[in-house]
Design a protein around this motif. Structure first.
Motif, PDB file in Angstrom:
ATOM      1  N   LEU A   1      34.652  32.129   3.875  1.00  0.00           N
ATOM      2  CA  LEU A   1      35.300  33.061   4.792  1.00  0.00           C
ATOM      3  C   LEU A   1      34.663  32.979   6.177  1.00  0.00           C
ATOM      4  O   LEU A   1      33.458  32.753   6.301  1.00  0.00           O
ATOM      5  CB  LEU A   1      35.167  34.496   4.277  1.00  0.00           C
ATOM      6  CG  LEU A   1      35.970  34.865   3.048  1.00  0.00           C
ATOM      7  CD1 LEU A   1      35.649  36.289   2.615  1.00  0.00           C
ATOM      8  CD2 LEU A   1      37.453  34.709   3.289  1.00  0.00           C
ATOM      9  N   PRO A   2      35.458  33.184   7.213  1.00  0.00           N
ATOM     10  CA  PRO A   2      34.899  33.228   8.569  1.00  0.00           C
ATOM     11  C   PRO A   2      33.983  34.446   8.726  1.00  0.00           C
ATOM     12  O   PRO A   2      34.101  35.442   8.004  1.00  0.00           O
ATOM     13  CB  PRO A   2      36.116  33.351   9.477  1.00  0.00           C
ATOM     14  CG  PRO A   2      37.320  33.272   8.628  1.00  0.00           C
ATOM     15  CD  PRO A   2      36.906  33.313   7.207  1.00  0.00           C
ATOM     16  N   ASP A   3      33.069  34.358   9.679  1.00  0.00           N
ATOM     17  CA  ASP A   3      32.114  35.437   9.927  1.00  0.00           C
ATOM     18  C   ASP A   3      32.801  36.768  10.194  1.00  0.00           C
ATOM     19  O   ASP A   3      32.340  37.818   9.731  1.00  0.00           O
ATOM     20  CB  ASP A   3      31.205  35.096  11.102  1.00  0.00           C
ATOM     21  CG  ASP A   3      30.205  34.011  10.764  1.00  0.00           C
ATOM     22  OD1 ASP A   3      30.066  33.671   9.571  1.00  0.00           O
ATOM     23  OD2 ASP A   3      29.543  33.515  11.693  1.00  0.00           O
ATOM     24  N   ALA A   4      33.902  36.741  10.921  1.00  0.00           N
ATOM     25  CA  ALA A   4      34.593  37.986  11.261  1.00  0.00           C
ATOM     26  C   ALA A   4      35.077  38.706  10.004  1.00  0.00           C
ATOM     27  O   ALA A   4      34.955  39.929   9.888  1.00  0.00           O
ATOM     28  CB  ALA A   4      35.764  37.704  12.192  1.00  0.00           C
ATOM     29  N   GLN A   5      35.604  37.964   9.049  1.00  0.00           N
ATOM     30  CA  GLN A   5      36.079  38.587   7.814  1.00  0.00           C
ATOM     31  C   GLN A   5      34.916  39.115   6.986  1.00  0.00           C
ATOM     32  O   GLN A   5      35.023  40.180   6.366  1.00  0.00           O
ATOM     33  CB  GLN A   5      36.892  37.596   6.985  1.00  0.00           C
ATOM     34  CG  GLN A   5      38.307  37.418   7.496  1.00  0.00           C
ATOM     35  CD  GLN A   5      39.106  36.509   6.588  1.00  0.00           C
ATOM     36  OE1 GLN A   5      38.720  35.376   6.338  1.00  0.00           O
ATOM     37  NE2 GLN A   5      40.220  37.014   6.098  1.00  0.00           N
ATOM     38  N   LEU A   6      33.808  38.408   6.961  1.00  0.00           N
ATOM     39  CA  LEU A   6      32.629  38.889   6.248  1.00  0.00           C
ATOM     40  C   LEU A   6      32.100  40.172   6.873  1.00  0.00           C
ATOM     41  O   LEU A   6      31.681  41.092   6.165  1.00  0.00           O
ATOM     42  CB  LEU A   6      31.535  37.826   6.232  1.00  0.00           C
ATOM     43  CG  LEU A   6      31.755  36.657   5.279  1.00  0.00           C
ATOM     44  CD1 LEU A   6      30.656  35.622   5.454  1.00  0.00           C
ATOM     45  CD2 LEU A   6      31.823  37.126   3.845  1.00  0.00           C
ATOM     46  N   ARG A   7      32.133  40.237   8.195  1.00  0.00           N
ATOM     47  CA  ARG A   7      31.676  41.449   8.879  1.00  0.00           C
ATOM     48  C   ARG A   7      32.568  42.639   8.546  1.00  0.00           C
ATOM     49  O   ARG A   7      32.085  43.753   8.319  1.00  0.00           O
ATOM     50  CB  ARG A   7      31.629  41.224  10.380  1.00  0.00           C
ATOM     51  CG  ARG A   7      30.450  40.405  10.805  1.00  0.00           C
ATOM     52  CD  ARG A   7      30.284  40.407  12.324  1.00  0.00           C
ATOM     53  NE  ARG A   7      29.097  39.667  12.670  1.00  0.00           N
ATOM     54  CZ  ARG A   7      29.096  38.436  13.166  1.00  0.00           C
ATOM     55  NH1 ARG A   7      30.246  37.820  13.393  1.00  0.00           N
ATOM     56  NH2 ARG A   7      27.965  37.819  13.437  1.00  0.00           N
ATOM     57  N   VAL A   8      33.884  42.413   8.512  1.00  0.00           N
ATOM     58  CA  VAL A   8      34.811  43.491   8.149  1.00  0.00           C
ATOM     59  C   VAL A   8      34.545  43.930   6.711  1.00  0.00           C
ATOM     60  O   VAL A   8      34.501  45.125   6.414  1.00  0.00           O
ATOM     61  CB  VAL A   8      36.279  43.050   8.339  1.00  0.00           C
ATOM     62  CG1 VAL A   8      37.238  44.055   7.716  1.00  0.00           C
ATOM     63  CG2 VAL A   8      36.585  42.860   9.809  1.00  0.00           C
ATOM     64  N   PHE A   9      34.341  42.985   5.810  1.00  0.00           N
ATOM     65  CA  PHE A   9      34.037  43.306   4.412  1.00  0.00           C
ATOM     66  C   PHE A   9      32.755  44.136   4.334  1.00  0.00           C
ATOM     67  O   PHE A   9      32.698  45.143   3.618  1.00  0.00           O
ATOM     68  CB  PHE A   9      33.898  42.010   3.614  1.00  0.00           C
ATOM     69  CG  PHE A   9      33.574  42.231   2.169  1.00  0.00           C
ATOM     70  CD1 PHE A   9      34.539  42.662   1.283  1.00  0.00           C
ATOM     71  CD2 PHE A   9      32.295  42.008   1.698  1.00  0.00           C
ATOM     72  CE1 PHE A   9      34.240  42.873  -0.052  1.00  0.00           C
ATOM     73  CE2 PHE A   9      31.984  42.216   0.370  1.00  0.00           C
ATOM     74  CZ  PHE A   9      32.959  42.648  -0.510  1.00  0.00           C
ATOM     75  N   GLY A  10      31.728  43.730   5.068  1.00  0.00           N
ATOM     76  CA  GLY A  10      30.476  44.471   5.087  1.00  0.00           C
ATOM     77  C   GLY A  10      30.646  45.866   5.662  1.00  0.00           C
ATOM     78  O   GLY A  10      30.074  46.835   5.150  1.00  0.00           O
ATOM     79  N   LEU A  11      31.420  45.986   6.723  1.00  0.00           N
ATOM     80  CA  LEU A  11      31.672  47.287   7.337  1.00  0.00           C
ATOM     81  C   LEU A  11      32.396  48.222   6.376  1.00  0.00           C
ATOM     82  O   LEU A  11      32.034  49.390   6.237  1.00  0.00           O
ATOM     83  CB  LEU A  11      32.481  47.114   8.629  1.00  0.00           C
ATOM     84  CG  LEU A  11      32.824  48.392   9.377  1.00  0.00           C
ATOM     85  CD1 LEU A  11      31.558  49.094   9.856  1.00  0.00           C
ATOM     86  CD2 LEU A  11      33.745  48.072  10.551  1.00  0.00           C
ATOM     87  N   VAL A  12      33.407  47.707   5.697  1.00  0.00           N
ATOM     88  CA  VAL A  12      34.152  48.518   4.734  1.00  0.00           C
ATOM     89  C   VAL A  12      33.233  48.946   3.592  1.00  0.00           C
ATOM     90  O   VAL A  12      33.269  50.104   3.150  1.00  0.00           O
ATOM     91  CB  VAL A  12      35.386  47.754   4.214  1.00  0.00           C
ATOM     92  CG1 VAL A  12      36.019  48.462   3.030  1.00  0.00           C
ATOM     93  CG2 VAL A  12      36.404  47.568   5.332  1.00  0.00           C
TER      94      VAL A  12
END
Length: 62
Positions: free
Chosen positions: A37-48
């Motif tokens: 996954l791209p970093d942006a999607q991982l960050r969103v997953f982490g934020l959620v």
């Protein structure tokens, strides 16, 4: 640290270890997909995940 925090960290380790113990192949496939996954999607997953955890803590503390 307070006893509650140590208890929470221990419970986190138990929960994190359940899937690799019960279904190692499924866990490995999931981890491989996460690495793609791209970093942006991982960050969103982490934020959620953080928001859900914080909400859970707030609900359980009141």
């Amino acid at each position: 640290m307070s006893d509650a925090l140590w208890l929470a960290l221990a419970l986190l380790l138990v929960l994190e270890g359940m899937l690799p113990f019960a279904a190692p192949a499924l866990w490995r496939q999931a981890m491989l997909r996460l690495t793609q996954l791209p970093d942006a999607q991982l960050r969103v997953f982490g934020l959620v995940a953080m928001a859900a955890g914080l909400l859970g803590v707030l609900l359980l503390r009141h």
